[in-house]
Scaffold this active site. Structure first.
Site, mmCIF file in Angstrom:
data_model
loop_
_atom_site.group_PDB
_atom_site.id
_atom_site.type_symbol
_atom_site.label_atom_id
_atom_site.label_comp_id
_atom_site.label_asym_id
_atom_site.label_seq_id
_atom_site.Cartn_x
_atom_site.Cartn_y
_atom_site.Cartn_z
ATOM 1 N N ASP A 48 0.831 -1.212 0.000
ATOM 2 C CA ASP A 48 0.000 0.000 0.000
ATOM 3 C C ASP A 48 0.861 1.256 0.000
ATOM 4 O O ASP A 48 0.466 2.287 -0.557
ATOM 5 C CB ASP A 48 -0.979 0.004 1.177
ATOM 6 C CG ASP A 48 -2.259 0.754 0.829
ATOM 7 O OD1 ASP A 48 -2.709 0.635 -0.325
ATOM 8 O OD2 ASP A 48 -2.800 1.473 1.674
ATOM 9 N N GLU A 142 -11.076 6.423 -2.164
ATOM 10 C CA GLU A 142 -11.017 6.870 -0.761
ATOM 11 C C GLU A 142 -12.141 6.242 0.070
ATOM 12 O O GLU A 142 -11.938 5.803 1.201
ATOM 13 C CB GLU A 142 -11.123 8.408 -0.693
ATOM 14 C CG GLU A 142 -9.959 9.147 -1.343
ATOM 15 C CD GLU A 142 -8.644 9.033 -0.571
ATOM 16 O OE1 GLU A 142 -8.214 7.901 -0.292
ATOM 17 O OE2 GLU A 142 -8.038 10.079 -0.284
ATOM 18 N N GLU A 212 -9.663 -2.830 -6.287
ATOM 19 C CA GLU A 212 -9.592 -2.879 -4.811
ATOM 20 C C GLU A 212 -9.706 -4.325 -4.317
ATOM 21 O O GLU A 212 -8.976 -4.733 -3.417
ATOM 22 C CB GLU A 212 -10.677 -1.997 -4.178
ATOM 23 C CG GLU A 212 -10.418 -0.498 -4.309
ATOM 24 C CD GLU A 212 -9.278 0.023 -3.416
ATOM 25 O OE1 GLU A 212 -8.944 -0.620 -2.407
ATOM 26 O OE2 GLU A 212 -8.714 1.080 -3.757
HETATM 27 C C1 LIG Z 1 -5.348 0.295 -2.449
HETATM 28 C C2 LIG Z 1 -5.719 1.563 -1.732
HETATM 29 N N1 LIG Z 1 -6.936 2.109 -1.933
HETATM 30 C C3 LIG Z 1 -7.276 3.263 -1.265
HETATM 31 C C4 LIG Z 1 -6.438 3.868 -0.414
HETATM 32 C C5 LIG Z 1 -6.832 5.116 0.338
HETATM 33 N N2 LIG Z 1 -6.053 6.253 0.012
HETATM 34 C C6 LIG Z 1 -5.183 3.278 -0.227
HETATM 35 N N3 LIG Z 1 -4.277 3.792 0.631
HETATM 36 N N4 LIG Z 1 -4.823 2.108 -0.878
#
Ligand SMILES: Cc1ncc(CN)c(N)n1
Length: 223
Positions: A48, A142, A212
């Site tokens: 991430d 988000e 996601e």
């Molecule tokens: C995969 C992912 N998706 C969303 C977010 C939120 N900014 C994140 N940090 N990482």
């Protein structure tokens, strides 16, 4: 008089299954149930961090589009600028958290699902992508995190204490309000969008949901 149903509400009803798949994924459920595998958590953390770094230029491009493309009496630029500032904090938080968990960020190699997601973000940066389409992607990205991590903080959750701070990062109320501001932006834009842009924006939402889910799958060791 009944309130008019918005385009985004229609989408969320129509794609509820996929949306729940992204916000109630087994990875998130495992945090919430307290049986998360810590090596899966560390994988997510490192991957991430790479994603968030790629997310910054995308959000900057949404900011540029808001400046150029919206009649900004509504304050879109300020809301998105707040998002850029939050990302600055997010990157510092990832570094601190990685140190805490012994994750070496400099040696993380992006996995396939992450590479594909980052490539998708890049494809949304160009000026040919309408502000409305890019804003829908931003709002969805988000909001999925907000809804996922807020789920881990509900009263009946058994989230391990050492992961509560992670869940707070996206599950807190003020991040929720920020997501609602993005939602308002998207709804306003969609109200005046052409059918063609609405179709593209819906397809973009679906792609975000799929990415996601793939991202959680990757973290959960399912790829
Ligand atoms: C995969 C992912 N998706 C969303 C977010 C939120 N900014 C994140 N940090 N990482």
């Amino acid at each position: 008089m009944q309130a008019k149903i918005t385009v985004t509400e229609t989408w969320l009803r129509k794609h509820r299954h996929l949306y729940d798949g992204a916000t109630r994924h087994p990875f998130i459920r495992s945090i919430r149930d307290g049986n998360i595998n810590i090596s899966a958590f560390k994988t997510w953390l490192g991957q991430d961090y790479i994603f968030v770094r790629a997310f910054v230029p995308f959000v900057a491009s949404v900011l540029t589009k808001a400046y150029k493309g919206s009649d900004d009496g509504n304050g879109d630029v300020e809301v998105i600028l707040g998002g850029v500032a939050a990302l600055h904090d997010e990157i510092s938080w990832f570094k601190k958290e990685a140190f805490k968990w012994g994750v070496q960020l400099s040696s993380i190699v992006p996995q396939k699902a992450n590479q594909e997601y980052c490539r998708f973000l890049e494809s949304l940066i160009g000026p040919e992508v309408e502000y409305t389409v890019a804003a829908v992607a931003f709002w969805a990205i988000e909001t999925i995190y907000q809804q996922s991590f807020a789920h881990c903080l509900e009263d009946d959750s058994k989230t391990p204490p050492e992961l509560k701070e992670t869940c707070q990062r996206w599950g807190n109320e003020s991040f929720g309000e920020y997501c609602n501001s993005l939602w308002n932006i998207v709804d306003r834009q969609l109200e005046k969008a052409s059918d063609d842009v609405i179709t593209k924006a819906e397809a973009t939402l679906l792609r975000v949901l799929e990415h996601e889910v793939d991202f959680w799958n990757m973290s959960h060791g399912r790829t």
